[in-house]
Design an enzyme around this catalytic site. Structure first.
Site, PDB file in Angstrom:
ATOM      1  N   LYS A 182       0.880  -1.178   0.000  1.00 22.27           N
ATOM      2  CA  LYS A 182       0.000   0.000   0.000  1.00 22.27           C
ATOM      3  C   LYS A 182       0.913   1.223   0.000  1.00 22.27           C
ATOM      4  O   LYS A 182       1.429   1.624   1.029  1.00 22.27           O
ATOM      5  CB  LYS A 182      -0.880  -0.013   1.254  1.00 22.27           C
ATOM      6  CG  LYS A 182      -2.217   0.700   1.121  1.00 22.27           C
ATOM      7  CD  LYS A 182      -2.145   2.179   0.802  1.00 22.27           C
ATOM      8  CE  LYS A 182      -1.828   3.019   2.014  1.00 22.27           C
ATOM      9  NZ  LYS A 182      -1.654   4.453   1.671  1.00 22.27           N
ATOM     10  N   GLY A 235       6.362   4.670   8.709  1.00 21.72           N
ATOM     11  CA  GLY A 235       5.573   5.892   8.714  1.00 21.72           C
ATOM     12  C   GLY A 235       5.700   6.585  10.053  1.00 21.72           C
ATOM     13  O   GLY A 235       6.676   6.381  10.785  1.00 21.72           O
ATOM     14  N   SER A 236       4.708   7.376  10.384  1.00 20.05           N
ATOM     15  CA  SER A 236       4.793   8.199  11.587  1.00 20.05           C
ATOM     16  C   SER A 236       4.556   7.374  12.853  1.00 20.05           C
ATOM     17  O   SER A 236       3.891   6.344  12.828  1.00 20.05           O
ATOM     18  CB  SER A 236       3.758   9.320  11.505  1.00 20.05           C
ATOM     19  OG  SER A 236       2.472   8.762  11.396  1.00 20.05           O
ATOM     20  N   THR A 237       5.079   7.856  13.948  1.00 18.74           N
ATOM     21  CA  THR A 237       4.895   7.189  15.243  1.00 18.74           C
ATOM     22  C   THR A 237       3.412   7.174  15.619  1.00 18.74           C
ATOM     23  O   THR A 237       2.911   6.190  16.158  1.00 18.74           O
ATOM     24  CB  THR A 237       5.756   7.902  16.307  1.00 18.74           C
ATOM     25  OG1 THR A 237       7.128   7.748  15.913  1.00 18.74           O
ATOM     26  CG2 THR A 237       5.576   7.301  17.687  1.00 18.74           C
ATOM     27  N   GLU A 238       2.718   8.240  15.282  1.00 18.55           N
ATOM     28  CA  GLU A 238       1.295   8.338  15.597  1.00 18.55           C
ATOM     29  C   GLU A 238       0.477   7.226  14.914  1.00 18.55           C
ATOM     30  O   GLU A 238      -0.287   6.510  15.563  1.00 18.55           O
ATOM     31  CB  GLU A 238       0.817   9.713  15.121  1.00 18.55           C
ATOM     32  CG  GLU A 238      -0.561  10.097  15.535  1.00 18.55           C
ATOM     33  CD  GLU A 238      -1.011  11.346  14.766  1.00 18.55           C
ATOM     34  OE1 GLU A 238      -0.153  12.023  14.146  1.00 18.55           O
ATOM     35  OE2 GLU A 238      -2.221  11.617  14.781  1.00 18.55           O
ATOM     36  N   GLY A 240       1.724   4.511  13.650  1.00 15.35           N
ATOM     37  CA  GLY A 240       2.284   3.252  14.154  1.00 15.35           C
ATOM     38  C   GLY A 240       1.595   2.781  15.431  1.00 15.35           C
ATOM     39  O   GLY A 240       1.256   1.604  15.572  1.00 15.35           O
ATOM     40  N   GLU A 390       9.606  15.846  15.588  1.00 14.07           N
ATOM     41  CA  GLU A 390      10.069  15.587  14.232  1.00 14.07           C
ATOM     42  C   GLU A 390       9.446  16.610  13.289  1.00 14.07           C
ATOM     43  O   GLU A 390       8.230  16.671  13.150  1.00 14.07           O
ATOM     44  CB  GLU A 390       9.659  14.170  13.808  1.00 14.07           C
ATOM     45  CG  GLU A 390      10.211  13.789  12.465  1.00 14.07           C
ATOM     46  CD  GLU A 390       9.809  12.375  12.049  1.00 14.07           C
ATOM     47  OE1 GLU A 390       8.620  12.040  12.144  1.00 14.07           O
ATOM     48  OE2 GLU A 390      10.690  11.616  11.615  1.00 14.07           O
TER      49      GLU A 390
HETATM   50  P1  NAP Z   1       2.101   8.291   7.839  1.00 13.84           P
HETATM   51  O1  NAP Z   1       1.098   9.367   7.782  1.00 13.84           O
HETATM   52  O2  NAP Z   1       2.242   7.525   9.081  1.00 13.84           O
HETATM   53  O3  NAP Z   1       1.786   7.333   6.613  1.00 13.84           O
HETATM   54  C1  NAP Z   1       2.539   6.187   6.316  1.00 13.84           C
HETATM   55  C2  NAP Z   1       1.675   5.215   5.554  1.00 13.84           C
HETATM   56  O4  NAP Z   1       0.619   4.743   6.400  1.00 13.84           O
HETATM   57  C3  NAP Z   1       0.991   5.820   4.333  1.00 13.84           C
HETATM   58  O5  NAP Z   1       0.917   4.844   3.307  1.00 13.84           O
HETATM   59  C4  NAP Z   1      -0.376   6.147   4.874  1.00 13.84           C
HETATM   60  O6  NAP Z   1      -1.368   6.250   3.883  1.00 13.84           O
HETATM   61  C5  NAP Z   1      -0.629   4.959   5.779  1.00 13.84           C
HETATM   62  N1  NAP Z   1      -1.664   5.151   6.797  1.00 13.84           N
HETATM   63  C6  NAP Z   1      -2.111   6.312   7.338  1.00 13.84           C
HETATM   64  N2  NAP Z   1      -3.098   6.073   8.226  1.00 13.84           N
HETATM   65  C7  NAP Z   1      -3.280   4.723   8.257  1.00 13.84           C
HETATM   66  C8  NAP Z   1      -4.169   3.859   8.966  1.00 13.84           C
HETATM   67  N3  NAP Z   1      -5.070   4.315   9.835  1.00 13.84           N
HETATM   68  N4  NAP Z   1      -4.088   2.530   8.753  1.00 13.84           N
HETATM   69  C9  NAP Z   1      -3.176   2.034   7.885  1.00 13.84           C
HETATM   70  N5  NAP Z   1      -2.333   2.811   7.162  1.00 13.84           N
HETATM   71  C10 NAP Z   1      -2.369   4.137   7.354  1.00 13.84           C
HETATM   72  O7  NAP Z   1       3.552   8.838   7.532  1.00 13.84           O
HETATM   73  P2  NAP Z   1       4.001   9.757   6.330  1.00 13.84           P
HETATM   74  O8  NAP Z   1       3.582  11.146   6.665  1.00 13.84           O
HETATM   75  O9  NAP Z   1       3.611   9.181   5.021  1.00 13.84           O
HETATM   76  O10 NAP Z   1       5.584   9.602   6.399  1.00 13.84           O
HETATM   77  C11 NAP Z   1       6.361  10.339   7.251  1.00 13.84           C
HETATM   78  C12 NAP Z   1       6.694   9.573   8.514  1.00 13.84           C
HETATM   79  O11 NAP Z   1       7.313   8.335   8.205  1.00 13.84           O
HETATM   80  C13 NAP Z   1       7.680  10.298   9.379  1.00 13.84           C
HETATM   81  O12 NAP Z   1       7.269  10.259  10.721  1.00 13.84           O
HETATM   82  C14 NAP Z   1       8.966   9.511   9.198  1.00 13.84           C
HETATM   83  O13 NAP Z   1       9.871   9.616  10.252  1.00 13.84           O
HETATM   84  C15 NAP Z   1       8.476   8.142   9.019  1.00 13.84           C
HETATM   85  N6  NAP Z   1       9.483   7.354   8.321  1.00 13.84           N
HETATM   86  C16 NAP Z   1      10.146   6.386   9.030  1.00 13.84           C
HETATM   87  C17 NAP Z   1      11.118   5.627   8.412  1.00 13.84           C
HETATM   88  C18 NAP Z   1      11.846   4.558   9.171  1.00 13.84           C
HETATM   89  O14 NAP Z   1      12.494   3.734   8.543  1.00 13.84           O
HETATM   90  N7  NAP Z   1      11.755   4.510  10.462  1.00 13.84           N
HETATM   91  C19 NAP Z   1      11.408   5.819   7.056  1.00 13.84           C
HETATM   92  C20 NAP Z   1      10.706   6.805   6.373  1.00 13.84           C
HETATM   93  C21 NAP Z   1       9.735   7.567   7.023  1.00 13.84           C
HETATM   94  P3  NAP Z   1      -1.746   7.648   3.138  1.00 13.84           P
HETATM   95  O15 NAP Z   1      -0.701   8.658   3.486  1.00 13.84           O
HETATM   96  O16 NAP Z   1      -1.765   7.265   1.721  1.00 13.84           O
HETATM   97  O17 NAP Z   1      -3.096   8.036   3.617  1.00 13.84           O
END
Ligand code: NAP
Ligand code: MG
Length: 487
Positions: A182, A235-238, A240, A390
């Protein structure tokens, strides 16, 4: 999407070996943040589509050839996929840069080799996964089998769209799982293209499915689906935290790679020229939209003033420019919302008492785009919001420290523990500090280096489990203990 300069074809879902529309016919638009233009439309996966993808992946796992073929044959197909990524490098890199706003230099020279590298590296592991024979009793023959977990859902962010497909799909597939990716709705195009190439490489139908759509719909459906065995999330900690709660209902296995606010520590005895370069690429690479970004720069007091001066000078030279120009090193933030968040944080920092020494503003290119200058906030206190939260943009918080203990205590005084950097010429100090840092990665006299062979993942609030390296194969396999009675 076949030729480098052709208009981008509409994106489809890839389910069971076919490129298809959503059952509802729904689509969404993907936009180029540098030009503010629409790129193309993309089929939007809903509940029915996710269910179809899961059924296809389930059938491919339960009765398809993928988990049953000779390991060397699986390896050959994955290796071929790595080759195809390289053959289509210019096209995929262009899609990534249009979708995300990152410089083409990064998409083409860094991200593409990493994606291809993942398929090549993990193809080698397909034939090298082993169990153990164990020495329990002469009365028994006891051994372990390492088996795939089944259907894996990979939910990935917008900052490294194609890289995340490589990080998650390559090891999962090598181990004999079937996968549903996804992608983030913001940046679905490269994942769709890799899904098409996977079919060309010879992956059987249903083995790698791609379901672009919203996280709250398609992502959520994957996490809730009883036929999905494991979720690998970046993705984000929130989000997660939310996934952990949701996954509890079906006792799903989870890997969580979450946010970061990584300390990059410069000791007075460092090669300061190298450290200034490492501090700037540590934060401005990927526009700072990098989970591992060295966003908290800790600088030893005796060199602090000089270092901040040199840092400001170098940062001012890094100006936002057209991401499609191969010389560009600072691109556009992924969208307007992200840009506004970043600009608000710069404001918050200044109000909290930080000193703005470089950047600080939006700077459109050709009158357009979500570009923000390379920004340095000096004299930051580790308790300020700009030191603890962050920002996910090109904003560096510089914090002074006094000696090793103070450096380590400030470095660790944070929710996150993803990565860290240490700059010093003293090899003992480098290793001693590395042991004391509560972070999944330590870079010494370097920053932001990755390789398919080196594990990557978080301590503390940055999550658990590992991507990459031999270690990540544990995330995609499980052990079975077999006992045979010899008597
Ligand atoms: P995000 O908002 O957490 O989204 C990540 C993914 O999860 C997207 O595909 C998003 O879909 C999906 N998602 C959102 N809500 C969901 C739910 N309720 N159920 C299942 N999936 C859901 O994060 P982002 O803003 O895209 O990315 C930035 C974050 O990723 C930052 O906090 C960054 O630190 C973190 N990150 C971590 C790493 C690591 O290796 N630790 C690497 C890269 C990034 P949609 O956005 O399509 O709605
Ligand atoms: Mg986009």
């Amino acid at each position: 999407m076949s030729d480098t300069l052709a208009p981008v074809r509409p994106g489809k879902l890839i389910i069971n070996g076919e490129a298809v529309d959503a059952a509802s016919g729904a689509t969404f638009e993907t936009r180029n943040p540098a030009t503010e233009e629409r790129i193309t439309s993309v089929a939007e996966a809903g509940l029915e589509d996710v269910d179809r993808a899961v059924q296809a992946a389930r059938a491919a796992f339960e009765s398809g050839p993928w988990p049953r073929m000779k390991a060397a044959e699986r390896a050959r197909v994955l290796h071929r996929l790595g080759d195809l990524v390289l053959e289509h490098a210019d096209e995929i890199a262009r899609l990534e840069t249009m979708d995300n706003g990152k410089p083409i230099f990064e998409s083409r020279q860094i991200d593409i080799p990493m994606v291809a590298g993942c398929f090549h590296y993990f193809s080698g592991w397909a034939s090298k996964l082993t169990g153990d024979t164990t020495n329990v009793s002469p009365a028994f023959f006891t051994y372990t089998l390492r088996e795939p977990v089944g259907v894996v859902g990979a939910i990935i962010p917008w900052n490294f769209p194609m890289i995340m497909v490589g990080w998650k799909a390559a090891p999962a597939l090598a181990a004999g799982n079937t996968v549903i990716v996804k992608p983030a709705a913001e940046t679905p195009l490269s994942a769709i293209r890799i899904g098409e190439l996977a079919l060309e490489a010879g992956l059987p139908p249903g083995v790698l499915n791609i379901v672009p759509g919203r996280g709250s719909v398609a992502g959520e459906a994957l996490v809730k689906h009883p036929q999905v065995d494991k979720i690998s999330f970046t993705g984000s900690t929130e989000v997660g935290r939310h996934l952990m709660r949701t996954a509890a209902d079906t006792v799903k296995k989870l890997t969580l790679e979450l946010g970061g606010k990584s300390p990059n520590i410069v000791f007075a005895d460092a090669d300061l020229d190298a450290a200034v370069r490492g501090a700037t690429t540590g934060i401005f690479y990927g526009k700072g939209e990098v989970c591992a970004a060295g966003s908290r720069l800790l600088v030893e007091k005796s060199v602090y003033d000089e270092f901040v001066g040199r840092l400001a000078e170098r940062s001012k030279k890094l100006v936002p420019a057209d991401p499609m120009n191969p010389k560009t090193r600072l691109g556009a933030l992924v969208n307007e919302k992200q840009m506004n968040t970043v600009l608000e944080y710069i404001d918050v920092g200044v109000k909290e008492g930080a000193r703005l020494v470089a950047g600080g503003s939006r700077q459109p290119v050709n009158g357009k785009g979500t570009f923000v200058q390379a920004t340095v906030l000096a004299d930051v206190d580790n308790r300020m919001r700009v030191a603890q939260e962050e920002i996910f943009g090109p904003v560096l918080a510089v914090i002074p420290f006094d000696g090793v203990d103070d450096a380590v205590s400030k470095a660790n005084d944070i929710l996150y523990g993803l990565a860290s950097g240490v700059w010093t010429r003293d090899v003992k100090k480098a290793h001693a500090v590395s042991r004391r840092l509560r972070a999944g990665t330590v870079w010494i006299n370097m920053y932001n280096f990755f390789d398919p062979g080196m594990p990557f993942g978080g301590y503390k609030g940055s999550g658990f489990g590992r991507d990459l390296g031999a270690a990540c194969l544990n995330e995609y396999t499980q052990l079975k203990s077999v006992w045979l009675n010899l008597e």
